[in-house]
Motif scaffolding. Structure first.
Motif, short mmCIF file in Angstrom:
data_model
loop_
_atom_site.label_atom_id
_atom_site.label_comp_id
_atom_site.label_asym_id
_atom_site.label_seq_id
_atom_site.Cartn_x
_atom_site.Cartn_y
_atom_site.Cartn_z
N ASP A 9 0.83 -1.20 0.00
CA ASP A 9 0.00 0.00 0.00
C ASP A 9 0.87 1.26 0.00
O ASP A 9 0.65 2.18 -0.79
N GLU A 74 -7.60 -6.29 -3.16
CA GLU A 74 -7.13 -5.53 -1.99
C GLU A 74 -7.00 -6.50 -0.83
O GLU A 74 -7.83 -7.39 -0.65
N HIS A 76 -6.76 -6.51 3.29
CA HIS A 76 -6.97 -5.77 4.54
C HIS A 76 -6.76 -6.76 5.68
O HIS A 76 -7.09 -7.94 5.55
N ARG A 78 -6.23 -6.86 10.35
CA ARG A 78 -6.12 -6.13 11.61
C ARG A 78 -4.65 -6.11 12.02
O ARG A 78 -3.89 -7.03 11.75
N TRP A 108 -5.08 3.51 -2.53
CA TRP A 108 -6.02 3.88 -1.48
C TRP A 108 -7.19 2.93 -1.54
O TRP A 108 -7.57 2.45 -2.61
N LYS A 110 -11.19 1.86 0.31
CA LYS A 110 -12.30 2.24 1.18
C LYS A 110 -12.05 1.66 2.57
O LYS A 110 -11.68 0.50 2.72
N ALA A 111 -12.24 2.50 3.58
CA ALA A 111 -12.05 2.04 4.97
C ALA A 111 -13.03 0.92 5.29
O ALA A 111 -14.19 0.94 4.86
N ARG A 112 -12.55 -0.05 6.03
CA ARG A 112 -13.36 -1.20 6.44
C ARG A 112 -13.25 -1.33 7.96
O ARG A 112 -12.18 -1.11 8.52
N ALA A 113 -14.31 -1.73 8.58
CA ALA A 113 -14.34 -1.84 10.04
C ALA A 113 -13.34 -2.88 10.53
O ALA A 113 -13.25 -3.98 9.98
N ARG A 116 -7.21 -2.86 8.40
CA ARG A 116 -6.50 -1.78 7.72
C ARG A 116 -6.01 -2.28 6.36
O ARG A 116 -5.57 -3.43 6.24
N PHE A 117 -6.06 -1.43 5.37
CA PHE A 117 -5.57 -1.76 4.04
C PHE A 117 -4.06 -1.98 4.10
O PHE A 117 -3.33 -1.18 4.66
#
Length: 139
Positions: A9, A74, A76, A78, A108, A110-113, A116-117
């Protein structure tokens, strides 16, 4: 033959150029130790990573390779201080990977709960493989 390439990233965010399936890109590809990616993408998926893309000086002496992007996912996960760690440094938490197929990579996401990307898994074909295959079929 397809390759699986890890693209960080931060490298994309710093000075990478956007890409999408069908694009031909020229990247410096460095071989990887799949274990380095096991916590980020999961052990089984990490075993399939062939190379990482590098464009910040660690690829000196390497020639850029032209590849056609086939697909982009992508990655992502934790991050946190691992149990028993004394360094208080955040690391990928195993088993928290979320994979999201996308149609474009620009560094970049989209934010995800709760995750982290981290980067992209890119499936690609070497351009030389494409031209050799076309020649074999008389194209």
């Amino acid at each position: 033959m397809t390759l699986t390439i890890w693209v960080d990233d931060w490298q994309m965010q710093c000075c990478g150029e956007s890409f999408a399936p069908g694009d031909v890109v020229s990247w410096t590809l460095l071989e990887v130790d799949p274990e380095e990616y096991a916590d980020v993408v999961g052990g089984e998926r990490a075993e399939g990573i062939d190379f990482r893309e590098e464009h910040h000086g660690q690829g000196e002496g390497y020639v850029a390779t032209s590849v056609e992007v086939v697909s982009i996912v992508e990655v992502h996960c934790r991050y946190g201080v691992l149990p028993g760690a004394t360094d208080k440094v955040n690391h990928p938490v195993p088993g928290t990977t979320v994979l999201v197929p996308v149609e474009k990579a620009d560094g970049w996401a989209k934010a995800r709960a709760d995750v982290r990307f981290s980067g992209y898994l890119v499936t690609a074909r070497r351009v030389t493989d494409l031209t050799e295959g076309a020649a074999a079929f008389g194209r």
